[in-house]
Motif scaffolding. Structure first.
Motif, mmCIF file in Angstrom:
data_model
loop_
_atom_site.group_PDB
_atom_site.id
_atom_site.type_symbol
_atom_site.label_atom_id
_atom_site.label_comp_id
_atom_site.label_asym_id
_atom_site.label_seq_id
_atom_site.Cartn_x
_atom_site.Cartn_y
_atom_site.Cartn_z
ATOM 1 N N VAL A 153 -45.351 -31.674 -96.239
ATOM 2 C CA VAL A 153 -45.669 -31.534 -97.288
ATOM 3 C C VAL A 153 -46.928 -32.737 -98.095
ATOM 4 O O VAL A 153 -47.240 -31.598 -98.786
ATOM 5 N N VAL A 154 -46.879 -33.768 -97.176
ATOM 6 C CA VAL A 154 -48.374 -34.125 -97.734
ATOM 7 C C VAL A 154 -49.192 -33.428 -97.200
ATOM 8 O O VAL A 154 -50.773 -33.271 -98.306
ATOM 9 N N ALA A 159 -54.197 -30.711 -99.798
ATOM 10 C CA ALA A 159 -55.476 -29.653 -99.855
ATOM 11 C C ALA A 159 -55.083 -29.683 -101.525
ATOM 12 O O ALA A 159 -56.207 -28.713 -101.729
ATOM 13 N N GLN A 160 -53.738 -29.655 -102.079
ATOM 14 C CA GLN A 160 -54.364 -29.118 -103.034
ATOM 15 C C GLN A 160 -54.765 -29.699 -104.644
ATOM 16 O O GLN A 160 -55.800 -29.270 -104.620
ATOM 17 N N ALA A 161 -54.493 -31.583 -103.504
ATOM 18 C CA ALA A 161 -55.948 -32.050 -104.337
ATOM 19 C C ALA A 161 -57.537 -31.490 -104.134
ATOM 20 O O ALA A 161 -57.966 -31.671 -104.958
ATOM 21 N N ASP A 293 -50.102 -25.731 -93.434
ATOM 22 C CA ASP A 293 -50.113 -27.441 -93.741
ATOM 23 C C ASP A 293 -49.014 -27.922 -92.529
ATOM 24 O O ASP A 293 -49.571 -28.946 -92.467
ATOM 25 N N TYR A 294 -48.108 -26.760 -92.050
ATOM 26 C CA TYR A 294 -47.410 -27.126 -90.617
ATOM 27 C C TYR A 294 -48.283 -27.310 -90.105
ATOM 28 O O TYR A 294 -48.817 -28.738 -88.689
ATOM 29 N N ARG A 295 -49.829 -26.785 -89.694
ATOM 30 C CA ARG A 295 -50.593 -27.069 -88.663
ATOM 31 C C ARG A 295 -51.784 -28.134 -88.774
ATOM 32 O O ARG A 295 -51.398 -28.915 -88.113
ATOM 33 N N ALA A 296 -51.576 -28.551 -90.026
ATOM 34 C CA ALA A 296 -52.764 -29.677 -90.106
ATOM 35 C C ALA A 296 -52.143 -30.947 -89.851
ATOM 36 O O ALA A 296 -52.283 -32.012 -89.266
#
Length: 340
Positions: A153-154, A159-161, A293-296
């Motif tokens: 989630v973070v 990524a959005q930021a 996102d999970y991989r990151a």
């Protein structure tokens, strides 16, 4: 095998039962190790949030997982691998987002979610997951692998930021994180890993939270007014309205990762909107996570200090007493259910 079962909105109906061993049928068969507990789980049990699987009067809870592969239909996973299961599944339509595996942006609301919406969760001693929705973890992570879902989630928030900052050619140097719960602390971790000057605000003045922030090399503040630096990006993790507006006022990009819930309305200074417009600022909401996102998140956790990550897990509750995990302790950060 043993598994937790709950009825949304009826906490007295929570129980641990014997269930048949799951049949893999082309999925990974996984030994459940830990399940992380968050506010969503409490809302499901106590407030009736979530949706039961069709035709069922109970569900297996928990969407934050950690397990070890027992068997795999694909060479991408081997017995003994540490894995987590993705929470959300795409809708059957699919919508434009789900059609490109971006189900965290599902547009029609027909997605399903493990342990939340129409699917059993990971609160069982064995569970199955399609290989596409499983993430392999570094073997050295151990129990800290249970932090992958909140870290995803973070990772999405960052990524959005960064995408929003790029549109205005903003060099990101400083970050403000509001809230020092698991999401806030993991947001601080990923900010520090990016080489940023990270400032974390939480009203707690002692205990492990300030120490965890300091150990990262970030700066801890018990009051947002004490943050005396210009802020490029803010990740707001509390949903508390005054902090939301303060982030919007201070930061060029604000990512809203917290839910307000039931709070009394607060006055809003309309000049906040003037500052957003005139400053070309961005406010972005984010929830859930996709495969990138999970991989990151898995990569970020693998690169983090092991002792620091393990310090986030502050209490372990045995499966047979899993309801104790819903009672928040004064110094709790992340509470987990030990499925073994």
């Amino acid at each position: 095998m043993r598994a937790a079962e709950v009825v949304p909105g009826e906490p007295d109906e929570s129980r641990v039962v014997d269930r048949p061993e799951p049949e893999a049928a082309g999925d990974l068969l996984v030994e459940g190790l830990l399940a992380g507990v968050c506010g969503t789980d409490v809302e499901i049990v106590r407030d009736g949030f979530g949706t039961l699987p069709p035709g069922r009067d109970r569900m297996v809870p928990f969407h934050e997982s950690l397990g070890r592969v027992i068997s795999s239909p694909t060479p991408d996973f081997a017995p003994g691998d540490l894995v987590v299961g993705v929470v959300r599944r795409p809708d059957p339509e699919p919508c434009p987002a789900c059609a490109v595996d971006a189900w965290d942006f599902c547009r029609n609301g027909r997605y399903t979610e493990r342990g939340i919406k129409e699917l059993d969760g990971y609160g069982a001693q064995r569970w199955t997951v399609p290989p596409k929705f499983a993430i392999a973890l570094d073997a050295g992570l151990g129990d800290a692998g249970v932090l992958t879902e909140p870290a995803s989630v973070v990772a999405k928030a960052w990524a959005q930021a960064e995408a929003a900052a790029a549109r205005t050619h903003l060099p990101v140097r400083t970050a403000l994180i509001t809230g020092a719960g698991p999401i806030g602390l993991l947001a601080a971790l990923l900010g520090v890993q990016r080489g940023l000057d990270v400032h974390v605000v939480d009203r707690v003045t002692d205990g492990r939270k300030p120490d965890l922030v300091t150990a990262l090399g970030a700066t801890y503040h018990p009051d947002v007014d004490r943050v005396g630096v210009d802020v490029d990006v803010a990740v707001e993790c509390t949903g508390v309205a005054p902090l939301v507006w303060e982030c919007a006022r201070r930061a060029s990009v604000t990512v809203l990762a917290g839910i307000a819930g039931e709070h009394d309305p607060v006055p809003l200074d309309p000049h906040v909107f003037d500052e957003v417009v005139l400053g070309n600022k961005a406010l972005v909401g984010t929830v859930n996570a996709g495969l990138p996102d999970y991989r990151a998140a898995a990569d970020a956790l693998a690169d983090a200090p092991a002792a620091w990550l393990n310090g986030l897990i502050t209490r372990r509750v045995p499966l047979e007493r899993f309801t104790e995990a819903f009672e928040k302790g004064e110094d709790d950060v992340k509470v987990v259910v030990d499925l073994a």
